[in-house]
Design a protein around this motif. Structure first.
Motif, PDB file in Angstrom:
ATOM      1  N   ARG A  78      -1.897 -66.954 -37.334  1.00 49.72           N
ATOM      2  CA  ARG A  78      -2.693 -68.122 -36.935  1.00 49.72           C
ATOM      3  C   ARG A  78      -4.182 -67.814 -36.841  1.00 49.72           C
ATOM      4  O   ARG A  78      -5.016 -68.703 -36.970  1.00 49.72           O
ATOM      5  N   GLY A  79      -4.507 -66.556 -36.546  1.00 51.85           N
ATOM      6  CA  GLY A  79      -5.911 -66.225 -36.355  1.00 51.85           C
ATOM      7  C   GLY A  79      -6.080 -64.753 -36.042  1.00 51.85           C
ATOM      8  O   GLY A  79      -5.136 -63.960 -36.148  1.00 51.85           O
ATOM      9  N   ARG A  80      -7.300 -64.401 -35.640  1.00 48.28           N
ATOM     10  CA  ARG A  80      -7.610 -63.030 -35.241  1.00 48.28           C
ATOM     11  C   ARG A  80      -7.352 -62.864 -33.749  1.00 48.28           C
ATOM     12  O   ARG A  80      -7.894 -63.605 -32.933  1.00 48.28           O
ATOM     13  N   MET A  81      -6.530 -61.897 -33.404  1.00 46.68           N
ATOM     14  CA  MET A  81      -6.325 -61.547 -31.999  1.00 46.68           C
ATOM     15  C   MET A  81      -7.273 -60.392 -31.691  1.00 46.68           C
ATOM     16  O   MET A  81      -7.050 -59.249 -32.111  1.00 46.68           O
ATOM     17  N   VAL A  82      -8.359 -60.685 -30.979  1.00 53.27           N
ATOM     18  CA  VAL A  82      -9.408 -59.698 -30.723  1.00 53.27           C
ATOM     19  C   VAL A  82      -9.071 -58.915 -29.459  1.00 53.27           C
ATOM     20  O   VAL A  82      -8.819 -59.497 -28.399  1.00 53.27           O
ATOM     21  N   HIS A  83      -9.052 -57.574 -29.575  1.00 55.40           N
ATOM     22  CA  HIS A  83      -8.754 -56.685 -28.449  1.00 55.40           C
ATOM     23  C   HIS A  83     -10.051 -56.013 -27.993  1.00 55.40           C
ATOM     24  O   HIS A  83     -10.710 -55.326 -28.781  1.00 55.40           O
ATOM     25  N   ASP A  84     -10.404 -56.173 -26.713  1.00 57.76           N
ATOM     26  CA  ASP A  84     -11.587 -55.465 -26.215  1.00 57.76           C
ATOM     27  C   ASP A  84     -11.180 -54.090 -25.672  1.00 57.76           C
ATOM     28  O   ASP A  84     -10.000 -53.726 -25.668  1.00 57.76           O
ATOM     29  N   LEU A  85     -12.152 -53.333 -25.202  1.00 57.24           N
ATOM     30  CA  LEU A  85     -11.882 -51.967 -24.747  1.00 57.24           C
ATOM     31  C   LEU A  85     -10.942 -51.917 -23.550  1.00 57.24           C
ATOM     32  O   LEU A  85     -10.206 -50.950 -23.364  1.00 57.24           O
ATOM     33  N   ALA A  86     -10.945 -52.972 -22.737  1.00 55.76           N
ATOM     34  CA  ALA A  86     -10.085 -53.002 -21.565  1.00 55.76           C
ATOM     35  C   ALA A  86      -8.671 -53.466 -21.896  1.00 55.76           C
ATOM     36  O   ALA A  86      -7.815 -53.509 -21.002  1.00 55.76           O
ATOM     37  N   GLY A  87      -8.436 -53.832 -23.164  1.00 48.16           N
ATOM     38  CA  GLY A  87      -7.110 -54.290 -23.545  1.00 48.16           C
ATOM     39  C   GLY A  87      -6.922 -55.790 -23.432  1.00 48.16           C
ATOM     40  O   GLY A  87      -5.830 -56.303 -23.699  1.00 48.16           O
ATOM     41  N   ASN A  88      -7.979 -56.523 -23.053  1.00 46.56           N
ATOM     42  CA  ASN A  88      -7.889 -57.978 -23.011  1.00 46.56           C
ATOM     43  C   ASN A  88      -7.884 -58.532 -24.432  1.00 46.56           C
ATOM     44  O   ASN A  88      -8.517 -57.965 -25.325  1.00 46.56           O
ATOM     45  N   THR A  89      -7.189 -59.657 -24.632  1.00 42.90           N
ATOM     46  CA  THR A  89      -7.085 -60.229 -25.972  1.00 42.90           C
ATOM     47  C   THR A  89      -7.559 -61.676 -25.985  1.00 42.90           C
ATOM     48  O   THR A  89      -7.497 -62.378 -24.973  1.00 42.90           O
ATOM     49  N   ASN A  90      -8.014 -62.102 -27.159  1.00 41.09           N
ATOM     50  CA  ASN A  90      -8.502 -63.463 -27.348  1.00 41.09           C
ATOM     51  C   ASN A  90      -8.165 -63.891 -28.770  1.00 41.09           C
ATOM     52  O   ASN A  90      -8.575 -63.236 -29.733  1.00 41.09           O
ATOM     53  N   LEU A  91      -7.396 -64.964 -28.913  1.00 42.51           N
ATOM     54  CA  LEU A  91      -7.025 -65.451 -30.239  1.00 42.51           C
ATOM     55  C   LEU A  91      -8.090 -66.393 -30.768  1.00 42.51           C
ATOM     56  O   LEU A  91      -8.403 -67.405 -30.140  1.00 42.51           O
ATOM     57  N   LEU A 226      -3.488 -61.629 -36.834  1.00 42.57           N
ATOM     58  CA  LEU A 226      -4.104 -60.410 -37.349  1.00 42.57           C
ATOM     59  C   LEU A 226      -4.825 -59.780 -36.165  1.00 42.57           C
ATOM     60  O   LEU A 226      -5.776 -60.363 -35.641  1.00 42.57           O
ATOM     61  N   HIS A 227      -4.372 -58.636 -35.735  1.00 45.23           N
ATOM     62  CA  HIS A 227      -4.968 -57.972 -34.574  1.00 45.23           C
ATOM     63  C   HIS A 227      -6.183 -57.160 -35.010  1.00 45.23           C
ATOM     64  O   HIS A 227      -6.154 -56.487 -36.048  1.00 45.23           O
ATOM     65  N   ILE A 228      -7.236 -57.248 -34.215  1.00 47.15           N
ATOM     66  CA  ILE A 228      -8.472 -56.553 -34.572  1.00 47.15           C
ATOM     67  C   ILE A 228      -9.107 -55.959 -33.322  1.00 47.15           C
ATOM     68  O   ILE A 228      -9.188 -56.610 -32.276  1.00 47.15           O
ATOM     69  N   TRP A 229      -9.515 -54.710 -33.459  1.00 47.04           N
ATOM     70  CA  TRP A 229     -10.218 -53.985 -32.393  1.00 47.04           C
ATOM     71  C   TRP A 229     -11.628 -53.717 -32.909  1.00 47.04           C
ATOM     72  O   TRP A 229     -11.892 -52.685 -33.539  1.00 47.04           O
ATOM     73  N   PRO A 230     -12.585 -54.633 -32.710  1.00 44.58           N
ATOM     74  CA  PRO A 230     -13.945 -54.445 -33.228  1.00 44.58           C
ATOM     75  C   PRO A 230     -14.737 -53.496 -32.340  1.00 44.58           C
ATOM     76  O   PRO A 230     -14.751 -53.645 -31.120  1.00 44.58           O
ATOM     77  N   ARG A 231     -15.397 -52.518 -32.950  1.00 43.43           N
ATOM     78  CA  ARG A 231     -16.141 -51.539 -32.155  1.00 43.43           C
ATOM     79  C   ARG A 231     -17.528 -51.284 -32.738  1.00 43.43           C
ATOM     80  O   ARG A 231     -18.029 -50.170 -32.715  1.00 43.43           O
TER      81      ARG A 231
END
Length: 464
Positions: A78-91, A226-231
């Motif tokens: 459905r979209g990008r599931m964004v993972h931040d450094l703390a492990g929080n996610t946002n679709l 699509l899970h993404i960990w942007p850094r």
């Protein structure tokens, strides 16, 4: 009139689909592939990057009558599931709703299904045959098998679908200046895996997933994203597979800190992941083995001024226009090539010089456009998906699309959910992005933007 025989070099995704489409149209098709048959020997993994099947790719499969077969191996995202450094996610949704999604598909599974389809349509595929050279005067190929034993094959009409490292392209370059240039990205990638819960080593299964595994669930994370960990200058992504695993790809600069060069052993790989991707690390039980054992993939963009030699040879797909994978359009663009070429050849089966020239004229501007958009999307994915200004522009983009359906179409939607030519999407998208930047300049939230002004500027943009 009997249609001429065609020889395709490469039985990957584009070569297999093209062979299917041509055989279905009555052409005699012979395909030579340098690798062994993956249906017998297994698919060679380690640097595949899962594929994002979008509307352009689905269209090619529909034309070949393969849509329903491929649905069984594809997973909706459905979209990008964004993972931040703390492990929080946002679709971050790709489109308006579940009618606008993309599909993750394992390269090996798709390739094997397309090989079956090509053979069922009547194409002949010979594996373990590496193209060693072309005698252009005699229209003869020299091929070598896994034991380096040569064979010859007469081929008056050649189509190269043998990827970015195309052997046919090298042979063509010995005959004519193709204007070839390759622009490396300066980043490489490593492939890893999050196994299905049913395949997880029991002692390494994270505690928070044990109940899910006991219930028979397969996916360790949200399956339809699509899970993404942007850094910043690098990132990690994970795409789901139908059987429950995720293919994980780490994209890193080749040099610097951190980089491919700076992570040279298993201990360093583990420390890097625990620092920058802590919530993913616990889900990759073979992290050290995969990181050290899997090859490092190279990324870059291939440009050619010329894709064909009169009516004798033509390049398609990555052999003609390899791009970086960050818009998920490499395969989709290649499938568009296959459909366009099959339709041109069906309409004019006796004039290959004209067909090849027309194919290049139609496809090259679109290939150049998606190459540019793919490079832009890498910066967006690694740097901007968690940026406040980007999120504001994205929200306004969606708002204007809702207010002006058919008039304002986000560039991502033009590329991914339609078959609007890439060049049109690129040019129109650039104008829309310019307007979005003007509208959000100095604004902190969507409510600060005068939507009446925005609406009037949209109408002016489209000349109404």
């Amino acid at each position: 009139m009997r249609k001429p025989a065609l020889t395709i070099i490469g039985a990957g995704l584009v070569g297999s689909l093209l062979a299917t489409l041509l055989a279905q149209r009555g052409f005699s098709v012979q395909v030579f592939e340098r690798r062994p048959d993956p249906r017998k020997h297994g698919f060679l993994g380690g640097r595949s990057i899962n594929l994002a099947l979008a509307e352009r790719g689905w269209h090619g499969l529909r034309v070949a009558g393969l849509q329903e077969r491929m649905r069984t191996i594809a997973v909706m995202m459905r979209g990008r599931m964004v993972h931040d450094l703390a492990g929080n996610t946002n679709l971050q949704r790709y489109g308006r709703d579940d009618s606008e999604v993309i599909w993750s598909v394992n390269r090996g599974d798709l390739n094997m299904a397309l090989l079956d389809a090509a053979e069922a349509a009547g194409a002949s595929i010979v594996f373990d045959q590496r193209l060693d050279g072309v005698d252009w005067q005699r229209s003869t190929l020299t091929l070598r098998d896994a034991q380096n034993i040569p064979r010859t094959h007469h081929a008056q009409i050649l189509i190269g679908a043998d990827g970015a490292g195309s052997a046919l392209r090298a042979a063509m370059a010995s005959m004519a200046d193709l204007g070839e240039r390759f622009e490396p990205l300066g980043h490489g990638y490593k492939e890893l895996e999050i196994p299905a819960l049913t395949d997880f080593p029991a002692r390494q299964l994270p505690e928070h997933l044990r109940e899910a595994a006991a219930r028979g669930e397969r996916f360790a994370m949200e399956a339809n994203a699509l899970h993404i960990w942007p850094r910043g200058n690098y990132m990690c992504i994970a795409l789901p597979n139908a059987h429950g695993s995720f293919t994980v790809t780490l994209f890193l600069p080749n040099e610097g800190e951190p980089s491919i060069a700076s992570i040279s052993d298993a201990r360093q790989a583990r420390a890097f992941f625990e620092r920058d991707f802590p919530d993913a690390t616990a889900l990759i039980p073979q992290l050290e083995e995969d990181f050290i054992g899997n090859p490092t993939g190279m990324l870059g963009t291939l440009y050619l001024d010329r894709w064909h030699i009169d009516g004798r040879a033509l390049l398609v797909g990555d052999a003609a226009h390899a791009i970086v994978p960050f818009h998920g359009q490499g395969m989709n663009a290649g499938f568009e090539d296959a459909v366009e070429l099959a339709e041109l050849l069906e309409a004019t089966p006796s004039d290959f010089t004209a067909v090849f020239a027309e194919f290049e004229r139609r496809r090259k501007p679109n290939a150049d456009a998606i190459a540019a958009m793919a490079l832009e999307n890498y910066i967006e994915m690694r740097d901007r998906v968690d940026d406040a200004d980007y999120l504001l522009m994205r929200e306004l983009d969606r708002t204007l699309a809702e207010r002006h359906p058919g008039t304002w179409v986000p560039r991502y939607a033009m590329v991914t959910f339609s078959r609007i030519p890439y060049r049109t999407a690129f040019e129109r998208g650039a104008a829309q992005t310019k307007l979005l930047r003007e509208l959000v300049a100095g604004k902190s939230r969507i409510g600060d933007i005068n939507l009446v002004t925005a609406d009037s500027k949209v109408l002016a943009l489209v000349g109404k």
